[in-house]
Design a protein around this motif. Structure first.
Motif, PDB file in Angstrom:
ATOM      1  N   GLU A  49       0.931  -1.145  -0.015  1.00 17.57           N
ATOM      2  CA  GLU A  49       0.024  -0.030   0.199  1.00 17.57           C
ATOM      3  C   GLU A  49       0.862   1.392   0.134  1.00 17.57           C
ATOM      4  O   GLU A  49       0.814   2.326  -0.761  1.00 17.57           O
ATOM      5  CB  GLU A  49      -0.999   0.139   1.286  1.00 17.57           C
ATOM      6  N   ALA A  50       1.932   1.226   0.805  1.00 19.85           N
ATOM      7  CA  ALA A  50       2.745   2.490   0.992  1.00 19.85           C
ATOM      8  C   ALA A  50       3.495   2.889  -0.462  1.00 19.85           C
ATOM      9  O   ALA A  50       3.672   3.462  -0.569  1.00 19.85           O
ATOM     10  CB  ALA A  50       3.579   2.263   2.170  1.00 19.85           C
ATOM     11  N   VAL A  51       4.020   1.635  -0.911  1.00 15.78           N
ATOM     12  CA  VAL A  51       4.974   1.786  -2.176  1.00 15.78           C
ATOM     13  C   VAL A  51       3.827   2.195  -3.252  1.00 15.78           C
ATOM     14  O   VAL A  51       4.231   2.887  -4.233  1.00 15.78           O
ATOM     15  CB  VAL A  51       5.582   0.546  -2.562  1.00 15.78           C
ATOM     16  N   GLN A  52       2.691   1.564  -3.298  1.00 14.16           N
ATOM     17  CA  GLN A  52       1.528   2.120  -4.354  1.00 14.16           C
ATOM     18  C   GLN A  52       1.413   3.621  -4.307  1.00 14.16           C
ATOM     19  O   GLN A  52       1.261   4.227  -5.178  1.00 14.16           O
ATOM     20  CB  GLN A  52       0.475   1.031  -4.184  1.00 14.16           C
ATOM     21  N   ASN A  53       1.174   4.049  -3.129  1.00 16.87           N
ATOM     22  CA  ASN A  53       0.923   5.267  -2.725  1.00 16.87           C
ATOM     23  C   ASN A  53       1.999   6.157  -3.003  1.00 16.87           C
ATOM     24  O   ASN A  53       2.054   7.341  -3.866  1.00 16.87           O
ATOM     25  CB  ASN A  53       0.682   5.735  -1.212  1.00 16.87           C
ATOM     26  N   ALA A  54       3.205   5.913  -3.099  1.00 15.46           N
ATOM     27  CA  ALA A  54       4.556   6.544  -3.414  1.00 15.46           C
ATOM     28  C   ALA A  54       4.539   6.721  -4.835  1.00 15.46           C
ATOM     29  O   ALA A  54       5.028   7.562  -5.497  1.00 15.46           O
ATOM     30  CB  ALA A  54       5.773   5.910  -2.684  1.00 15.46           C
ATOM     31  N   ILE A  55       4.257   5.519  -5.699  1.00 18.41           N
ATOM     32  CA  ILE A  55       4.396   5.492  -7.134  1.00 18.41           C
ATOM     33  C   ILE A  55       3.064   6.313  -7.582  1.00 18.41           C
ATOM     34  O   ILE A  55       3.466   7.326  -8.306  1.00 18.41           O
ATOM     35  CB  ILE A  55       3.957   4.175  -7.686  1.00 18.41           C
ATOM     36  N   ILE A  56       2.037   6.217  -7.213  1.00 14.58           N
ATOM     37  CA  ILE A  56       0.861   6.825  -7.774  1.00 14.58           C
ATOM     38  C   ILE A  56       0.637   8.480  -7.336  1.00 14.58           C
ATOM     39  O   ILE A  56       0.497   9.213  -8.005  1.00 14.58           O
ATOM     40  CB  ILE A  56      -0.581   6.159  -7.361  1.00 14.58           C
ATOM     41  N   HIS A  57       0.525   8.415  -5.904  1.00 15.77           N
ATOM     42  CA  HIS A  57       0.334   9.959  -5.407  1.00 15.77           C
ATOM     43  C   HIS A  57       1.556  10.583  -5.423  1.00 15.77           C
ATOM     44  O   HIS A  57       1.532  11.955  -5.464  1.00 15.77           O
ATOM     45  CB  HIS A  57      -0.353   9.708  -4.153  1.00 15.77           C
ATOM     46  N   GLY A  58       2.716   9.953  -4.729  1.00 15.95           N
ATOM     47  CA  GLY A  58       3.946  10.865  -4.627  1.00 15.95           C
ATOM     48  C   GLY A  58       4.521  11.088  -5.942  1.00 15.95           C
ATOM     49  O   GLY A  58       4.779  12.337  -6.254  1.00 15.95           O
ATOM     50  N   ASN A  59       4.811  10.102  -6.936  1.00 19.96           N
ATOM     51  CA  ASN A  59       5.575  10.422  -7.875  1.00 19.96           C
ATOM     52  C   ASN A  59       4.813  10.538  -9.286  1.00 19.96           C
ATOM     53  O   ASN A  59       5.303  10.531 -10.392  1.00 19.96           O
ATOM     54  CB  ASN A  59       6.710   9.175  -8.419  1.00 19.96           C
ATOM     55  N   LYS A  60       3.509  10.340  -9.202  1.00 19.74           N
ATOM     56  CA  LYS A  60       2.480  10.639 -10.279  1.00 19.74           C
ATOM     57  C   LYS A  60       2.801   9.633 -11.487  1.00 19.74           C
ATOM     58  O   LYS A  60       2.437  10.138 -12.455  1.00 19.74           O
ATOM     59  CB  LYS A  60       2.479  12.062 -10.745  1.00 19.74           C
ATOM     60  N   SER A  61       3.168   8.507 -10.950  1.00 23.61           N
ATOM     61  CA  SER A  61       3.547   7.414 -11.941  1.00 23.61           C
ATOM     62  C   SER A  61       4.346   7.981 -12.861  1.00 23.61           C
ATOM     63  O   SER A  61       4.498   7.371 -14.059  1.00 23.61           O
ATOM     64  CB  SER A  61       2.137   6.762 -12.676  1.00 23.61           C
ATOM     65  N   ASP A  62       5.332   9.062 -12.635  1.00 23.95           N
ATOM     66  CA  ASP A  62       6.430   9.353 -13.520  1.00 23.95           C
ATOM     67  C   ASP A  62       7.394   8.528 -13.539  1.00 23.95           C
ATOM     68  O   ASP A  62       8.312   8.305 -12.584  1.00 23.95           O
ATOM     69  CB  ASP A  62       6.778  10.807 -12.924  1.00 23.95           C
ATOM     70  N   GLU A  63       7.557   7.504 -14.607  1.00 19.78           N
ATOM     71  CA  GLU A  63       8.780   6.481 -14.764  1.00 19.78           C
ATOM     72  C   GLU A  63      10.157   7.076 -14.480  1.00 19.78           C
ATOM     73  O   GLU A  63      11.061   6.131 -14.089  1.00 19.78           O
ATOM     74  CB  GLU A  63       8.535   5.814 -15.692  1.00 19.78           C
ATOM     75  N   SER A  64      10.409   8.442 -14.717  1.00 18.75           N
ATOM     76  CA  SER A  64      11.693   9.048 -14.462  1.00 18.75           C
ATOM     77  C   SER A  64      12.059   8.987 -13.025  1.00 18.75           C
ATOM     78  O   SER A  64      13.148   9.350 -12.736  1.00 18.75           O
ATOM     79  CB  SER A  64      11.864  10.143 -15.222  1.00 18.75           C
ATOM     80  N   LYS A  65      10.854   9.022 -12.106  1.00 17.91           N
ATOM     81  CA  LYS A  65      10.979   9.124 -10.879  1.00 17.91           C
ATOM     82  C   LYS A  65      11.411   7.609  -9.890  1.00 17.91           C
ATOM     83  O   LYS A  65      10.734   6.916 -10.384  1.00 17.91           O
ATOM     84  CB  LYS A  65      10.155   9.886 -10.032  1.00 17.91           C
ATOM     85  N   LYS A  66      12.086   7.586  -8.970  1.00 13.40           N
ATOM     86  CA  LYS A  66      12.329   6.242  -8.304  1.00 13.40           C
ATOM     87  C   LYS A  66      11.654   6.453  -6.875  1.00 13.40           C
ATOM     88  O   LYS A  66      11.129   7.435  -6.203  1.00 13.40           O
ATOM     89  CB  LYS A  66      13.867   6.487  -7.710  1.00 13.40           C
ATOM     90  N   VAL A  67      11.382   5.238  -6.344  1.00 13.57           N
ATOM     91  CA  VAL A  67      10.910   5.070  -4.909  1.00 13.57           C
ATOM     92  C   VAL A  67      11.992   4.219  -4.389  1.00 13.57           C
ATOM     93  O   VAL A  67      12.396   3.117  -4.739  1.00 13.57           O
ATOM     94  CB  VAL A  67       9.503   4.242  -4.942  1.00 13.57           C
ATOM     95  N   LYS A  68      12.489   4.981  -3.244  1.00 10.81           N
ATOM     96  CA  LYS A  68      13.434   4.209  -2.333  1.00 10.81           C
ATOM     97  C   LYS A  68      12.774   3.243  -1.351  1.00 10.81           C
ATOM     98  O   LYS A  68      11.909   3.922  -0.296  1.00 10.81           O
ATOM     99  CB  LYS A  68      14.678   5.042  -1.823  1.00 10.81           C
ATOM    100  N   ILE A  69      13.185   1.842  -1.194  1.00  5.68           N
ATOM    101  CA  ILE A  69      12.637   1.259  -0.057  1.00  5.68           C
ATOM    102  C   ILE A  69      13.794   0.906   0.923  1.00  5.68           C
ATOM    103  O   ILE A  69      14.751   0.086   0.402  1.00  5.68           O
ATOM    104  CB  ILE A  69      11.866   0.253  -0.547  1.00  5.68           C
ATOM    105  N   ASP A  70      13.921   1.074   2.196  1.00  2.00           N
ATOM    106  CA  ASP A  70      14.857   0.539   3.167  1.00  2.00           C
ATOM    107  C   ASP A  70      14.043  -0.431   4.157  1.00  2.00           C
ATOM    108  O   ASP A  70      13.140   0.160   4.866  1.00  2.00           O
ATOM    109  CB  ASP A  70      15.609   1.822   3.724  1.00  2.00           C
ATOM    110  N   LEU A  71      14.616  -1.577   4.302  1.00  2.00           N
ATOM    111  CA  LEU A  71      14.054  -2.712   5.408  1.00  2.00           C
ATOM    112  C   LEU A  71      14.963  -2.559   6.251  1.00  2.00           C
ATOM    113  O   LEU A  71      16.290  -3.081   5.863  1.00  2.00           O
ATOM    114  CB  LEU A  71      13.499  -3.928   4.526  1.00  2.00           C
ATOM    115  N   GLU A  72      14.674  -2.901   7.406  1.00  2.00           N
ATOM    116  CA  GLU A  72      15.646  -2.999   8.588  1.00  2.00           C
ATOM    117  C   GLU A  72      14.815  -4.140   9.445  1.00  2.00           C
ATOM    118  O   GLU A  72      13.785  -3.806  10.013  1.00  2.00           O
ATOM    119  CB  GLU A  72      16.228  -1.872   9.215  1.00  2.00           C
TER     120      GLU A  72
END
Length: 136
Positions: A49-72
């Protein structure tokens, strides 16, 4: 559970198809941590859900933009940090999907689900970074 701290980093394009990559990581984490069904459901659903929100709402599905995910992961928690390149959002302005006319809206449930599935949810800075905490 986990003897050492496990760290994993991903950087994905802002394409909804990239959720498959995130799902694969979820499966790997489930298997390596031997997560019970409830914990795994919370982890997988919140992360996707959070990654989908980042792609759609944050980056507006702009493929030139990235989403960074850090897991610990440590002995007791899974912590996830998700950052997009968008303008951010104010979590106080996200409508409650269980109230009034919001019940019939097609979207607006992601943050609600995340908050209810995670043991901790935090929006950082201008709102383009979220942190999730799941106890294991």
């Amino acid at each position: 559970m986990v003897g050492n701290v496990i760290k994993r980093q991903l950087e994905i394009q802002s394409r909804i198809e990239e959720l498959k990559t995130c799902l694969k990581v979820c499966h790997e984490m489930r298997d390596s941590l031997s997560l019970d069904c409830e914990t795994y459901f919370s982890f997988q659903t919140s992360l996707l859900e959070a990654v989908q929100n980042a792609i759609i709402h944050g980056n507006k599905s702009d493929e030139s933009k990235k989403v960074k995910i850090d897991l610990e992961v440590d002995e007791s928690t899974i912590q996830v940090r998700i950052e997009d390149e968008g303008k951010g959002f104010d979590p106080e302005c996200v409508a409650n999907p269980t109230c009034g006319d919001n019940i019939t809206k097609e979207n607006g449930r992601g943050i609600f689900f995340i908050k209810n599935l995670c043991d901790g949810f935090e929006v950082i800075g201008k709102g383009n970074v979220v942190k999730l905490l799941i106890r294991i």
